[in-house]
Each structure stands twice: as structure tokens, then as C-alpha cells.
Design a protein around this motif. Structure first.
Motif, PDB file in Angstrom:
ATOM      1  N   SER A   1     -66.441  55.875   6.500  1.00 20.72           N
ATOM      2  CA  SER A   1     -66.832  55.458   7.848  1.00 20.72           C
ATOM      3  C   SER A   1     -68.211  54.806   7.880  1.00 20.72           C
ATOM      4  CB  SER A   1     -66.818  56.654   8.801  1.00 20.72           C
ATOM      5  OG  SER A   1     -67.829  57.589   8.459  1.00 20.72           O
TER       6      SER A   1
ATOM      7  N   ARG B   1     -58.379  52.592  13.233  1.00 17.00           N
ATOM      8  CA  ARG B   1     -59.544  52.091  13.969  1.00 17.00           C
ATOM      9  C   ARG B   1     -60.042  50.757  13.439  1.00 17.00           C
ATOM     10  NH1 ARG B   1     -64.930  52.296  13.487  1.00 17.00           N
ATOM     11  NH2 ARG B   1     -65.127  53.922  11.918  1.00 17.00           N
ATOM     12  N   THR B   2     -60.020  50.547  12.118  1.00 21.04           N
ATOM     13  CA  THR B   2     -60.625  49.359  11.529  1.00 21.04           C
ATOM     14  C   THR B   2     -59.620  48.405  10.906  1.00 21.04           C
ATOM     15  OG1 THR B   2     -60.945  50.393   9.359  1.00 21.04           O
ATOM     16  CG2 THR B   2     -62.674  50.730  11.010  1.00 21.04           C
TER      17      THR B   2
ATOM     18  N   SER C   1     -66.729  58.192  19.199  1.00 24.45           N
ATOM     19  CA  SER C   1     -65.281  58.342  19.032  1.00 24.45           C
ATOM     20  C   SER C   1     -64.954  58.899  17.659  1.00 24.45           C
ATOM     21  CB  SER C   1     -64.576  57.001  19.257  1.00 24.45           C
ATOM     22  OG  SER C   1     -64.938  56.054  18.268  1.00 24.45           O
ATOM     23  N   ASP C   2     -65.734  58.535  16.650  1.00 25.62           N
ATOM     24  CA  ASP C   2     -65.547  59.104  15.310  1.00 25.62           C
ATOM     25  C   ASP C   2     -65.801  60.608  15.322  1.00 25.62           C
ATOM     26  OD1 ASP C   2     -64.943  56.636  14.300  1.00 25.62           O
ATOM     27  OD2 ASP C   2     -66.791  56.388  13.155  1.00 25.62           O
TER      28      ASP C   2
ATOM     29  N   ARG D   1     -70.776  53.753  20.789  1.00 19.03           N
ATOM     30  CA  ARG D   1     -69.539  54.323  21.332  1.00 19.03           C
ATOM     31  C   ARG D   1     -68.559  54.636  20.208  1.00 19.03           C
ATOM     32  NH1 ARG D   1     -66.685  50.984  26.008  1.00 19.03           N
ATOM     33  NH2 ARG D   1     -68.736  51.429  26.909  1.00 19.03           N
ATOM     34  N   ARG D   2     -68.515  53.804  19.177  1.00 19.19           N
ATOM     35  CA  ARG D   2     -67.627  54.055  18.032  1.00 19.19           C
ATOM     36  C   ARG D   2     -68.077  55.310  17.288  1.00 19.19           C
ATOM     37  NH1 ARG D   2     -65.884  49.154  14.257  1.00 19.19           N
ATOM     38  NH2 ARG D   2     -64.621  48.830  16.135  1.00 19.19           N
TER      39      ARG D   2
END
Length: 270
Positions: free
Chosen positions: A179, A247-248, A55-56, A51-52
Motif C-alpha cells: 500500500s 482499489r488500485t 479508507s485503507d 481520504r484513501r
């Protein structure tokens, strides 16, 4: 391959079909290379789909699509570009064309990112990881190799166009290094191609334009590979940093990438 599969024509359907075939062949080749040459699972090339990852890709499409929109806005302010009235009509035929265009742009992005970031950049990091080199030097060298090969594969008719593709390769490599997955660079690549090629195209004879433009400025400045578009790659890089920090909670080389370096250097680039 185009001559064997679909010998002639310039329809969107033909182009979309051939691009999907290109992606399938690229995935097949990379699967074989990863399995039999590199002895690694293909998902280790930035294809750990989650899912990430999705989204990226979506965030990347926004970042990539913003570059040509901002460039057009600056061109309008500078008097080099005039925006015409939108000429689209939401018919089933038009929506079908938009769907095919999305297939084309996404397929091109997937195929090229699989090769230049997923395979070339990953292997360059490991191949250049010599004990006499610092980890940061290794990353910079691998990043440069990937960007240079991407630029050479897109040799433009002018020096400015060549520099544009070289800098684009560097931007996409940054997205991959930070990423650790291909979702973000694929999204940036696809978003830029779709918006600059079809939504606000600066080409003189676009195959499909949502918003037609009249461009009076020189191509080296206002064109799709001009200096204005190139300049907006810098804010796009900042957008990548901002998104990943949001995000992170950190900004730096992704742990999956730094883990490929010798342990003694990995902590220095986190």
C-alpha cells in the motif's frame, strides 16, 4: 513514564491515557529522527493522510478483525470453543468502556506501526539497497528485519506465541509494502487487537468481553496466539492483495516504496 504520569491502578481510563501519551511521544521521537537524522518529512514514513489513507485503515480493520472471528468459528466447529450469550447492555457506562478500549487498541497499533513499519522498514529498505543486491532481495531483507524486530519486541512465553508475532510482523509488513502507507497496517493491527482482545476474547479472564467464550482446547492451538489464529493470517494476506487490486487495479510493491530503490531495479518489482 507510567510511574511518573499515573503511578498505579488498572482502570481503562488510565490505560487509555497512557497509550495516547505513548503515541504522542512516539510521534515526537519520529519527528525528531526524521527531521534531524534522516532529513525527510515525517509524512514520508507512511503518514500522508488522505481520504484513501482513511479508507485503507477501515479496510484493514475489517481484515484484522476477521482473523479472530474466523478462528473462533473454526474452534466452535472443532468443539474446542463454546460461545456464551452476549452479556453487554448498551448503557452509557458500557459505551464509555468500549470507547476507551478503542482508544487503547488504536493507540497501540499506531505507535507500533509507526516504529516497525513506518521507521524501521522504510529505513531498512534504503539502508540495505546495495548495488550488488537485486531490488527484490533488498525488499525481502528489509521486510524480514522489520518482522523479526516486531517478533522480538513481543517475545511470547511459548515458541508458538513467538512464531505468531513473527508472522504477524510479516503480514503487517506486506500491507505496508503493497500500500505504501501506514493506514492499512494500522487498521489490521487495531482490528485484530480489538476483536481478539475484547469482542471474542480467548483469554481466561478478559477485562471486557462482548461475547464470552469457553475455551477447552489447548492454548497452542486455540489461544489468541495459537495456530488457528496464525493460520488465518494467510487468508488475511490474500484479503490484502484482493483489496489493493480492487482499489488500485494492480498488485505489487507500491510505487512510493519501489522508488526508494535504485532506478535500475525499480521496474523489476512493479
Amino acid at each position: 513514564m507510567p510511574n511518573l504520569v499515573w503511578p498505579s491502578g488498572d482502570s481503562l481510563l488510565r490505560s487509555a491515557t497512557l497509550r495516547v501519551l505513548l503515541v504522542c511521544c512516539t510521534l515526537g521521537l519520529l519527528l525528531g529522527a526524521a527531521t534531524y537524522l534522516d532529513k525527510r518529512p515525517v509524512r514520508s514514513l507512511g503518514l500522508r493522510i488522505t481520504r484513501r489513507w482513511a479508507s485503507d485503515a477501515l479496510a484493514g480493520a475489517v481484515i484484522g478483525g476477521t482473523i479472530p472471528i474466523a478462528a473462533v468459528g473454526l474452534g466452535v466447529i472443532g468443539g474446542w470453543i463454546t460461545v456464551g450469550d452476549p452479556k453487554y447492555v448498551l448503557t452509557s457506562t458500557y459505551l464509555q468502556k468500549i470507547g476507551l478500549v478503542i482508544v487503547i487498541t488504536v493507540s497501540i497499533a499506531i505507535a507500533e506501526e509507526l516504529v516497525f513499519r513506518g521507521y524501521v522498514l522504510t529505513n531498512a529498505i534504503e539502508g540495505l539497497d546495495l548495488r550488488r543486491l537485486l531490488g527484490t532481495t533488498t525488499l525481502l531483507a528489509a521486510w524480514s528485519v522489520s518482522g523479526l524486530l516486531f517478533g522480538l519486541a513481543h517475545l511470547g512465553p511459548t515458541l508458538v506465541a513467538g512464531i505468531h508475532f513473527l508472522s504477524a510482523g510479516v503480514l503487517l509488513g506486506l500491507a505496508y509494502l503493497l500500500s505504501g502507507q501506514l493506514g492499512l497496517p494500522i487498521g489490521i493491527h487495531a482490528g485484530f487487537n480489538f476483536v481478539s482482545g475484547y469482542v471474542v476474547p480467548m483469554a481466561s479472564d478478559p477485562s471486557l468481553a462482548v461475547v464470552p467464550l469457553s475455551v477447552s482446547g489447548p492454548a497452542w492451538l486455540t489461544g489468541r496466539t495459537g495456530l488457528i489464529q496464525m493460520g488465518f493470517q494467510i487468508p488475511a494476506a490474500l484479503g490484502i492483495l484482493g483489496y489493493l487490486w480492487w482499489r488500485t487495479g494492480r498488485v505489487g510493491v507500491a510505487p512510493r516504496i519501489s522508488s526508494k530503490l535504485h532506478d535500475e531495479w525499480a521496474d523489476k518489482i512493479k
